[in-house]
Design a protein around this motif. Structure first.
Motif, PDB file in Angstrom:
ATOM      1  N   PRO A  85      -5.598   8.462   6.549  1.00 29.71           N
ATOM      2  CA  PRO A  85      -5.498   6.462   7.394  1.00 29.71           C
ATOM      3  C   PRO A  85      -4.155   7.160   6.767  1.00 29.71           C
ATOM      4  CG  PRO A  85      -7.156   5.321   6.532  1.00 29.71           C
ATOM      5  CD  PRO A  85      -7.414   7.198   5.947  1.00 29.71           C
ATOM      6  N   THR A  86      -3.301   6.388   6.985  1.00 26.94           N
ATOM      7  CA  THR A  86      -2.231   5.684   6.760  1.00 26.94           C
ATOM      8  C   THR A  86      -1.697   4.778   7.071  1.00 26.94           C
ATOM      9  OG1 THR A  86      -1.223   6.379   8.374  1.00 26.94           O
ATOM     10  CG2 THR A  86      -1.235   8.550   7.533  1.00 26.94           C
ATOM     11  N   ALA A  87      -0.262   4.144   6.262  1.00 31.16           N
ATOM     12  CA  ALA A  87      -0.288   2.607   6.522  1.00 31.16           C
ATOM     13  C   ALA A  87       0.427   2.559   7.352  1.00 31.16           C
ATOM     14  CB  ALA A  87       1.444   2.781   5.856  1.00 31.16           C
ATOM     15  N   ARG A 103       5.528  -6.999  10.670  1.00 33.44           N
ATOM     16  CA  ARG A 103       6.924  -6.712   9.847  1.00 33.44           C
ATOM     17  C   ARG A 103       6.743  -5.775   8.973  1.00 33.44           C
ATOM     18  NH1 ARG A 103      10.101 -11.984  10.308  1.00 33.44           N
ATOM     19  NH2 ARG A 103       8.126 -12.776   9.802  1.00 33.44           N
ATOM     20  N   HIS A 104       7.675  -5.264   8.389  1.00 30.22           N
ATOM     21  CA  HIS A 104       7.290  -3.639   7.233  1.00 30.22           C
ATOM     22  C   HIS A 104       8.621  -3.357   7.213  1.00 30.22           C
ATOM     23  CE1 HIS A 104       7.231  -1.176  10.714  1.00 30.22           C
ATOM     24  NE2 HIS A 104       7.987   0.414   9.526  1.00 30.22           N
ATOM     25  N   GLU A 105       8.415  -2.585   6.134  1.00 31.74           N
ATOM     26  CA  GLU A 105       9.906  -2.065   4.943  1.00 31.74           C
ATOM     27  C   GLU A 105       8.936  -0.914   3.520  1.00 31.74           C
ATOM     28  OE1 GLU A 105      12.057  -4.126   1.880  1.00 31.74           O
ATOM     29  OE2 GLU A 105      10.806  -6.082   3.397  1.00 31.74           O
ATOM     30  N   SER A 106       9.109  -0.546   3.551  1.00 27.95           N
ATOM     31  CA  SER A 106       9.194   0.502   2.736  1.00 27.95           C
ATOM     32  C   SER A 106      10.002   1.342   1.600  1.00 27.95           C
ATOM     33  CB  SER A 106       8.235   1.851   3.390  1.00 27.95           C
ATOM     34  OG  SER A 106      10.078   2.800   4.320  1.00 27.95           O
ATOM     35  N   ARG A 107       9.525   1.924   0.141  1.00 21.61           N
ATOM     36  CA  ARG A 107      10.441   1.983  -0.635  1.00 21.61           C
ATOM     37  C   ARG A 107       9.384   2.819  -1.572  1.00 21.61           C
ATOM     38  NH1 ARG A 107       9.793  -1.623  -6.447  1.00 21.61           N
ATOM     39  NH2 ARG A 107       7.697  -2.156  -6.068  1.00 21.61           N
ATOM     40  N   PRO A 108      10.582   4.369  -2.207  1.00 24.29           N
ATOM     41  CA  PRO A 108      10.114   5.248  -3.209  1.00 24.29           C
ATOM     42  C   PRO A 108       9.226   4.197  -4.012  1.00 24.29           C
ATOM     43  CG  PRO A 108      12.095   5.619  -3.522  1.00 24.29           C
ATOM     44  CD  PRO A 108      12.188   4.311  -2.717  1.00 24.29           C
ATOM     45  N   ALA A 109       7.657   4.876  -4.539  1.00 26.76           N
ATOM     46  CA  ALA A 109       7.002   3.957  -5.933  1.00 26.76           C
ATOM     47  C   ALA A 109       8.092   3.713  -6.970  1.00 26.76           C
ATOM     48  CB  ALA A 109       5.554   3.755  -6.264  1.00 26.76           C
ATOM     49  N   LEU A 128       0.968  -1.447  -0.199  1.00 25.68           N
ATOM     50  CA  LEU A 128      -0.215  -0.205  -0.299  1.00 25.68           C
ATOM     51  C   LEU A 128       0.324   1.274   0.260  1.00 25.68           C
ATOM     52  CD1 LEU A 128      -1.549   0.691   3.849  1.00 25.68           C
ATOM     53  CD2 LEU A 128       0.483  -1.194   3.072  1.00 25.68           C
ATOM     54  N   THR A 129       0.459   1.935  -0.767  1.00 26.31           N
ATOM     55  CA  THR A 129       0.618   3.313  -0.577  1.00 26.31           C
ATOM     56  C   THR A 129       0.426   4.239   1.234  1.00 26.31           C
ATOM     57  OG1 THR A 129      -1.243   4.590  -0.818  1.00 26.31           O
ATOM     58  CG2 THR A 129       0.368   4.360  -2.922  1.00 26.31           C
ATOM     59  N   GLU A 130       1.939   4.814   1.403  1.00 25.08           N
ATOM     60  CA  GLU A 130       2.104   5.774   3.195  1.00 25.08           C
ATOM     61  C   GLU A 130       0.884   6.051   3.556  1.00 25.08           C
ATOM     62  OE1 GLU A 130       5.342   7.060   6.158  1.00 25.08           O
ATOM     63  OE2 GLU A 130       5.292   7.704   3.698  1.00 25.08           O
ATOM     64  N   ARG A 131       0.487   7.046   2.194  1.00 21.06           N
ATOM     65  CA  ARG A 131      -0.709   7.653   2.716  1.00 21.06           C
ATOM     66  C   ARG A 131      -2.388   7.326   1.313  1.00 21.06           C
ATOM     67  NH1 ARG A 131       0.110  13.797   1.612  1.00 21.06           N
ATOM     68  NH2 ARG A 131       1.675  13.183  -0.187  1.00 21.06           N
ATOM     69  N   ASP A 160       5.181   8.010  -4.402  1.00 17.03           N
ATOM     70  CA  ASP A 160       4.450   7.891  -3.344  1.00 17.03           C
ATOM     71  C   ASP A 160       5.870   6.965  -2.960  1.00 17.03           C
ATOM     72  OD1 ASP A 160       2.464   8.940  -3.780  1.00 17.03           O
ATOM     73  OD2 ASP A 160       1.173   7.507  -5.065  1.00 17.03           O
ATOM     74  N   ARG A 161       5.537   6.684  -1.712  1.00 15.41           N
ATOM     75  CA  ARG A 161       5.802   5.887  -0.795  1.00 15.41           C
ATOM     76  C   ARG A 161       5.856   4.702  -0.412  1.00 15.41           C
ATOM     77  NH1 ARG A 161      10.528   6.343  -0.012  1.00 15.41           N
ATOM     78  NH2 ARG A 161      12.036   4.317   1.735  1.00 15.41           N
ATOM     79  N   TRP A 162       5.717   3.199  -1.302  1.00 14.75           N
ATOM     80  CA  TRP A 162       4.947   2.353  -1.021  1.00 14.75           C
ATOM     81  C   TRP A 162       5.610   1.159   0.395  1.00 14.75           C
ATOM     82  CZ3 TRP A 162       4.600  -0.558  -6.614  1.00 14.75           C
ATOM     83  CH2 TRP A 162       3.817   0.338  -7.280  1.00 14.75           C
ATOM     84  N   PHE A 163       4.577   1.092   1.134  1.00 17.17           N
ATOM     85  CA  PHE A 163       5.187  -0.122   2.383  1.00 17.17           C
ATOM     86  C   PHE A 163       4.737  -1.622   1.713  1.00 17.17           C
ATOM     87  CE2 PHE A 163       5.900   3.640   4.436  1.00 17.17           C
ATOM     88  CZ  PHE A 163       5.648   3.471   5.385  1.00 17.17           C
TER      89      PHE A 163
END
Length: 275
Positions: free
Chosen positions: A184-186, A201-207, A159-162, A251-254
Motif C-alpha cells: 500500500p501507499t499513503a 487534508r494532506h501535504e508532502s515533502r522530501p524526507a 508516513l512515507t509515501e510508499r 523518501d517522500r513524507w506525507f
C-alpha cells in the motif's frame, strides 16, 4: 478499502523459509536510531507534522502520541504541552521518552502496548498523532477509528509515501529472487480515512534527511532486513553499486490530518488545505 489495505500489507510478510534463516530480527528497530532522530527533531523542530499538530494544540494542552518511539513527533512541542500520553510496544523506547520529557518539564504518561489494543486504558487528548506507524497496522480502519476517538481537536499522521522498506526491493530480487509489492501507499491511507467519513487534508515533502550517510550503514541495515548475515555486507555493497542504488533516494513524507466529528467535548480546529 480496509480489506485491500490488509491484503496489500500481508504481501510484505517475509517468506517463512527465509525468515527462519535470519540471524537477527528483520523487523527490529534500534532505540539508538530512534533516539538520534529525536535528538535532531529537538535541535531543529519543524515540518508540516509538528505544524499541523501544534496549531491545534491549545496552550498547556494534551497530546497522544501512538507509536511514540522516543518522542520525535511530540517532544519538540514541549513548550505548549501540558501533558504527553505516549503509547508504544517497546518499554525501552518509552523509558527513553519519559526521561526526555522529564528533562523538558513535560508531564508524561506512558502506556505500553499495541494500539488499539490499549485504547481502553489510554486517556483522550486534545491532539492525537501517529508518526511512521501505519505500515505496521493490518487493521487500519480500527486503528484510525480508535485514534480519532481519542482526539478532541485533531488527528495527525506522518508516513512515507510508499512502504518504508521499498528501497530494498531491488536487493530482494537480487538475493532472494522475490519481487516485493508496490502497495500500500499513503494514498491508500487517505482512502481508508475518507471511507470512515473524515475530511482528510494532506501535504508532502522530501524526507528531511537521507536514509543513510555511509554505504556501510546501508549494508548493515540491508543485511538485517534481507535476513542475511553480516559477513555478506560486501556483497550487498557491490550489488548496491551495480544496481545504481547509491545514494538511496530520499523518501517522500506525507502529513495527513483531520478533525473529529463535533460533539459536546470536542472543539474542531480549521487549518489550511494545501490541495
Amino acid at each position: 478499502m480496509d480489506e485491500r489495505w490488509r491484503a496489500d500489507l500481508e504481501r510484505w510478510n517475509i517468506p517463512e523459509e527465509i525468515a527462519a534463516r535470519a540471524p537477527a530480527d528483520p523487523w527490529g528497530h534500534s532505540v539508538a536510531r530512534f533516539a538520534g532522530r529525536t535528538d535532531r527533531a529537538l535541535a531543529a523542530p519543524g515540518g508540516p507534522t509538528l505544524a499541523r499538530a501544534g496549531e491545534a494544540l491549545p496552550p498547556g494542552g494534551s497530546m497522544l502520541d501512538v507509536g511514540a518511539g522516543t518522542g520525535a513527533a511530540s517532544l519538540p512541542l514541549a513548550p505548549a504541552l501540558g501533558e504527553l500520553i505516549a503509547v508504544d510496544v517497546s518499554g525501552e523506547m518509552l523509558a527513553d521518552l519519559a526521561s526526555r520529557a522529564a528533562a523538558l518539564g513535560v508531564p508524561a504518561r506512558t502506556v505500553r502496548g499495541r494500539w488499539p489494543d490499549v485504547a481502553d486504558r489510554t486517556p483522550v487528548a486534545d491532539v492525537a498523532v501517529a508518526a511512521h506507524v501505519v505500515y505496521n497496522v493490518p487493521d487500519l480502519a480500527a486503528f484510525l477509528a480508535a485514534l480519532t476517538g481519542h482526539a478532541r481537536r485533531r488527528v495527525v499522521l506522518e508516513l512515507t509515501e510508499r512502504h518504508p522498506m521499498s528501497w530494498l526491493n531491488p536487493l530482494w530480487r537480487r538475493f532472494h529472487g522475490i519481487t516485493r509489492p508496490l502497495r500500500p501507499t499513503a494514498h491508500d491511507v487517505i482512502a481508508v480515512a475518507e471511507g470512515l467519513g473524515h475530511r482528510v487534508r494532506h501535504e508532502s515533502r522530501p524526507a528531511p534527511l537521507p536514509r543513510f550517510d555511509r554505504l556501510e550503514d546501508l549494508a548493515e541495515s540491508a543485511c538485517r532486513r534481507l535476513c542475511l548475515g553480516r559477513e555478506r555486507a560486501d556483497e550487498v555493497i557491490a550489488a548496491v553499486v551495480e544496481l545504481d542504488m547509491w545514494p538511496v533516494p530520499r523518501d517522500r513524507w506525507f502529513t495527513l490530518w483531520w478533525e473529529p466529528v463535533s460533539g459536546p467535548d470536542r472543539e474542531p480546529v480549521s487549518g489550511p488545505d494545501p490541495r
